[in-house]
Design an enzyme around this catalytic site. Structure first.
Site, short mmCIF file in Angstrom:
data_model
loop_
_atom_site.label_atom_id
_atom_site.label_comp_id
_atom_site.label_asym_id
_atom_site.label_seq_id
_atom_site.Cartn_x
_atom_site.Cartn_y
_atom_site.Cartn_z
N HIS A 175 -27.28 -26.29 103.29
CA HIS A 175 -28.02 -25.52 102.30
C HIS A 175 -28.62 -24.24 102.93
O HIS A 175 -29.17 -24.55 104.27
CB HIS A 175 -29.05 -26.10 101.76
N TYR A 200 -59.97 -13.04 75.80
CA TYR A 200 -60.65 -13.65 76.71
C TYR A 200 -60.99 -12.56 77.85
O TYR A 200 -60.04 -11.86 78.51
CB TYR A 200 -60.12 -14.74 77.35
N CYS A 251 -53.28 -15.58 76.70
CA CYS A 251 -53.80 -16.80 76.12
C CYS A 251 -52.92 -17.99 76.50
O CYS A 251 -51.58 -17.81 76.65
CB CYS A 251 -54.61 -16.86 75.01
N ASP A 267 -51.72 -19.90 73.97
CA ASP A 267 -50.65 -19.77 73.02
C ASP A 267 -50.28 -18.50 72.28
O ASP A 267 -49.52 -18.37 71.30
CB ASP A 267 -51.00 -20.91 71.73
C1 LIG Z 1 -30.86 -25.22 93.81
C2 LIG Z 1 -29.85 -25.50 94.90
C3 LIG Z 1 -28.63 -24.79 94.63
C4 LIG Z 1 -28.34 -23.79 93.63
O1 LIG Z 1 -29.09 -22.47 94.07
P1 LIG Z 1 -29.23 -21.09 93.32
O2 LIG Z 1 -29.79 -20.46 94.23
O3 LIG Z 1 -29.65 -20.98 91.89
O4 LIG Z 1 -27.62 -20.92 93.21
C5 LIG Z 1 -27.67 -24.93 95.46
N1 LIG Z 1 -27.79 -25.90 96.54
C6 LIG Z 1 -28.85 -26.62 96.62
C7 LIG Z 1 -29.14 -27.99 97.62
C8 LIG Z 1 -29.93 -26.60 95.67
O5 LIG Z 1 -30.97 -27.39 95.88
#
Ligand SMILES: *Cc1c(COP(=O)(O)O)cnc(C)c1O
Length: 414
Positions: A186, A286, A333, A335
């Site tokens: 990732h 508020y 607020c 709601d």
């Molecule tokens: C959430 C996530 C994605 C998708 O990410 P985007 O930026 O929304 O495309 C891809 N891989 C992993 C591991 C994620 O946690």
């Protein structure tokens, strides 16, 4: 009811988009045609052998996981991803049979439920692999458990260090009870204009894949790209891309735009609940942070921070009313929110208010709301509360409704 597979035994709400609706005035409209278009745009842009894993965690980024998953699969996604076992179970219960990957680490106590529902699990740790193997042995199921090994190439969140990830993959591939279905990483900053760290991460990933091959481990499906990486380059395609935010027609960041054909899927609308005549000197809401400098008209909108409309928009946000911008007056607020009516503007109870627009109306887009609130569109989208009904529209017709009482069938025209 065309296109809806919800139980039609549930009473259909009447006139849901119109003035005489029996539903809440505040509702999210989810355009399933926009979703399909976005999915097809992404698929067309990918390398020919790359498939799409639609990321529908967090209730489909607030859009409704089941409807989004069905829409994405119908438009060509082959895989689904969620964050939790519960999210995956919900998709299975709705009848989705595609591979579903749980992206986040799970608690060992959840393994049995995940295996029972044929969810694929992310593993980055030998202890979790042990827990899966033990559970699988106890269940005496026929099919091996599907696992994706995650390698940390620089995010320093979840993932095994490169050499450990390769060993873990070898271990999974060698077990008759487990199946190595994926190997992935990732990216930490694919949404930033400087691409160097992403390229470095991809290089580390490639070296891991090289080690798999060198050690004779059958290479499973490889995936790395999130939306930002998939939008910016073909360098990160591999076998699958894991696309979330872009499916919904929302840009990952200011630095990484969407493809020109993509558009927002969700708009948020409400109706004026009350017209308020402010006299010069009156203060609103508020904390009395807004004071009318002269006599003016304001309108009450039944949406607040408990619906996911950020309190940070107090005195800063605006909505679309009669085709012009109506500024938020005073504090948002829980709601309800008060908006100002432009001088000379006319307003009546029941008038349509565009809270989140699609970029073609006077309302801010979801991304603009995030900017005004000092956060990102991901947080605004996932924060839209369950009590806001989702109306699913195809070709201008509401095909399904889901609210906090559950899914309804709907067969009404806009
Ligand atoms: C959430 C996530 C994605 C998708 O990410 P985007 O930026 O929304 O495309 C891809 N891989 C992993 C591991 C994620 O946690």
């Amino acid at each position: 009811m065309a296109g809806s597979s919800f139980d039609p035994g549930v009473e259909a709400p009447m006139g849901i988009l119109g003035q005489k609706s029996s539903s809440r005035a505040t509702r999210a409209v989810v355009d399933l045609d926009a979703l399909s278009g976005n999915v097809r745009s992404i698929l067309r842009s990918l390398s020919p052998k790359t498939g799409l894993m639609a990321v529908v965690k967090a209730n489909g980024y607030g859009h409704g996981a089941v409807m989004v998953a069905r829409g994405a699969v119908d438009a060509g996604a082959t895989n689904l991803a969620v964050a939790t076992v519960g999210e995956g179970v919900r998709l299975r219960a709705a009848g989705l049979s595609e591979p579903i990957l749980v992206l986040s680490p799970i608690d060992p106590s959840e393994v049995e439920r995940a295996v029972h529902h044929r969810l694929s699990l992310t593993v980055a740790d030998p202890d979790v692999v042990d827990a899966v193997e033990t559970t699988r042995a106890r269940l005496r199921r026929a099919a091996p458990v599907s696992l994706h090994v995650k390698v940390d190439t620089g995010m320093r969140r979840n993932g095994a260090p490169p050499e450990e990830a390769v060993s873990l993959a070898e271990r999974v591939a060698g077990s008759p009870r487990l199946r190595l279905d994926g190997f992935f990483t990732h990216f930490a900053s694919a949404d930033e204009s400087d691409e160097r760290f992403t390229l470095d991460q991809a290089a580390v990933f490639d070296r891991c894949v090289g080690r798999l091959t060198a050690r004779g481990i059958p290479v499973p499906r490889l995936h790395a790209a999130n939306s930002a990486a998939a939008l910016r380059s073909r360098r990160y395609d591999y076998d699958l891309v894991r696309v979330g935010i872009a499916l919904y027609g929302l840009p990952p960041s200011p630095a990484v735009p969407l493809l020109p054909s993509m558009r927002p899927v969700l708009t948020l609308r409400s109706r004026v609940a009350r017209v308020i005549d402010l006299v010069s000197g009156d203060t609103v809401s508020y904390g009395r942070t807004y004071r009318a400098a002269e006599n003016e008209t304001a309108a009450l909108v039944p949406i607040g921070y408990a619906d996911g409309y950020p309190r940070a928009l107090s005195g800063r946000g605006y909505m679309g009313l009669g085709g012009v911008r109506a500024p938020v007056r005073g504090r948002v607020c829980m709601d309800q929110t008060v908006i100002g009516v432009v001088p000379g503007g006319r307003v009546a109870v029941g008038d349509e208010v565009a809270v989140v627009g699609d970029g073609r109306d006077a309302a801010p887009t979801l991304t603009e709301i995030a900017r005004l609130a000092g956060t990102i569109n991901y947080e605004i989208a996932t924060g839209i509360a369950a009590r806001v009904p989702r109306l699913y529209v195809r070709a201008g017709t509401v095909v399904a409704v889901e609210d906090d009482t559950g899914p309804h069938a709907a067969a009404l025209h806009e």
